[in-house]
Design an enzyme around this catalytic site. Structure first.
Site, PDB file in Angstrom:
ATOM      1  N   ILE A  18       0.828  -1.205   0.000  1.00 29.59           N
ATOM      2  CA  ILE A  18       0.000   0.000   0.000  1.00 29.59           C
ATOM      3  C   ILE A  18       0.866   1.259   0.000  1.00 29.59           C
ATOM      4  CG2 ILE A  18      -1.597   1.364   1.403  1.00 29.59           C
ATOM      5  CD1 ILE A  18      -2.874  -1.296   2.296  1.00 29.59           C
ATOM      6  N   ARG A  45      15.604   0.153  -4.409  1.00 25.40           N
ATOM      7  CA  ARG A  45      15.101  -0.182  -5.750  1.00 25.40           C
ATOM      8  C   ARG A  45      13.951   0.732  -6.165  1.00 25.40           C
ATOM      9  NH1 ARG A  45      13.663  -4.840  -4.508  1.00 25.40           N
ATOM     10  NH2 ARG A  45      11.421  -4.526  -4.263  1.00 25.40           N
ATOM     11  N   GLY A  92       3.475  -0.612   9.233  1.00 26.37           N
ATOM     12  CA  GLY A  92       2.883  -1.486  10.237  1.00 26.37           C
ATOM     13  C   GLY A  92       3.287  -2.924  10.013  1.00 26.37           C
ATOM     14  N   TYR A 155      -3.025  -7.144  16.855  1.00 25.12           N
ATOM     15  CA  TYR A 155      -3.037  -6.303  15.656  1.00 25.12           C
ATOM     16  C   TYR A 155      -4.282  -5.406  15.645  1.00 25.12           C
ATOM     17  CZ  TYR A 155      -3.411  -5.044  10.707  1.00 25.12           C
ATOM     18  OH  TYR A 155      -3.548  -4.354   9.525  1.00 25.12           O
ATOM     19  N   LYS A 159      -4.449  -1.232  15.814  1.00 24.95           N
ATOM     20  CA  LYS A 159      -5.093  -0.419  14.782  1.00 24.95           C
ATOM     21  C   LYS A 159      -6.311   0.329  15.329  1.00 24.95           C
ATOM     22  CE  LYS A 159      -2.432  -1.317  11.219  1.00 24.95           C
ATOM     23  NZ  LYS A 159      -1.676  -0.244  10.527  1.00 24.95           N
TER      24      LYS A 159
END
Length: 251
Positions: A18, A45, A92, A155, A159
């Site tokens: 993302i 890269r 994250g 998790y 969040k």
């Protein structure tokens, strides 16, 4: 999109998934972009590829859980690109674990990166935005914080904290000309998601997608497009919101 192309953008976790989609879109729109990421090879890269295409880009290896590293990165951003106007707090981690056997260390690492890392990412950038009387912050949270997530309680908790932080900052920073919103993605086709699929940790993404009203996984570009809008002058009256870019999987 009515947005000043000279505004400096910081994207954490900006070298893959993302974050890379967000970095690419803002760079293509003419913004100077600082990509902060732990993945050194990917960072080199992808920042080189964007620079070769004509973008003004700076790649900085940064662990957002380390305040000193974030502040050093921001000093480099200001020196090379200019004052920070837009921050996309995307970095994250996500690791599955049975809550009954979840170690204290695993819990703390999740909080350190996903929640405290957002604190470290945002707090040092606000002075630049306040000076300009204009700023945009977008945090990338997760649908897991809205619906819960089996075997990922730590998790989802981290969040959920990001969503609460976003709302609070939206109230606190609005008088300074700064908007703060969050995007909680659901299923997104990223290298990390495909690695989980290959390891047998999750079903094929196309199978999961059949449970989503728009029957496909999201793409990094889907999230990036929403970020671009939220960071534009057209979104100046939008703050403290959860923008659910998820194909209808959570309404």
């Amino acid at each position: 999109m009515t947005i000043n192309s000279k505004r400096v953008v910081v994207v954490t976790g900006g070298a893959s998934g993302i974050g890379l989609g967000i970095s690419k879109l803002f760079a293509a729109s003419g913004h100077p972009v600082a990509m902060l990421d732990m993945q050194e090879a990917a960072l080199e890269r992808e920042s080189a590829a964007l620079a070769a295409a004509g973008a003004k880009v700076l790649g900085l290896k940064t662990d957002v859980s380390d305040r000193g590293q974030v502040e050093a990165a921001y000093a480099a951003v200001r020196k090379t690109l200019g004052p920070i106007a837009i921050v996309i707090a995307n970095a994250g981690i996500s690791v599955s674990a049975d809550f009954r056997t979840l170690s204290i260390e695993a819990w703390q690492r999740m909080i350190d990166v996903n929640l405290t890392g957002v604190f470290h990412t945002l707090q040092p950038a606000i002075a630049d935005m306040a000076d300009a009387k204009w700023g945009r912050i977008v945090t990338i949270s997760s649908q897991a914080a809205q619906s819960g997530a089996q075997d990922r309680a730590h998790y989802a908790a981290s969040k959920g904290g990001v969503i609460g932080l976003t709302r609070s900052l939206a109230r606190e920073l609005a008088p300074l000309g700064i908007t703060v919103n969050t995007i909680p993605p659901s299923l997104v086709d990223t290298p990390l998601a495909r690695a989980g699929e290959a390891a047998g940790q999750v079903p094929p993404l196309e199978v999961i997608a059949q449970m989503i009203p728009i029957q496909r996984p999201g793409t990094p570009e889907d999230i990036a497009n929403a970020c671009e809008f939220l960071c534009s002058d057209k979104a100046s009256y939008i703050t403290g919101q959860e923008i659910n870019v998820n194909g209808g999987s959570w309404m």
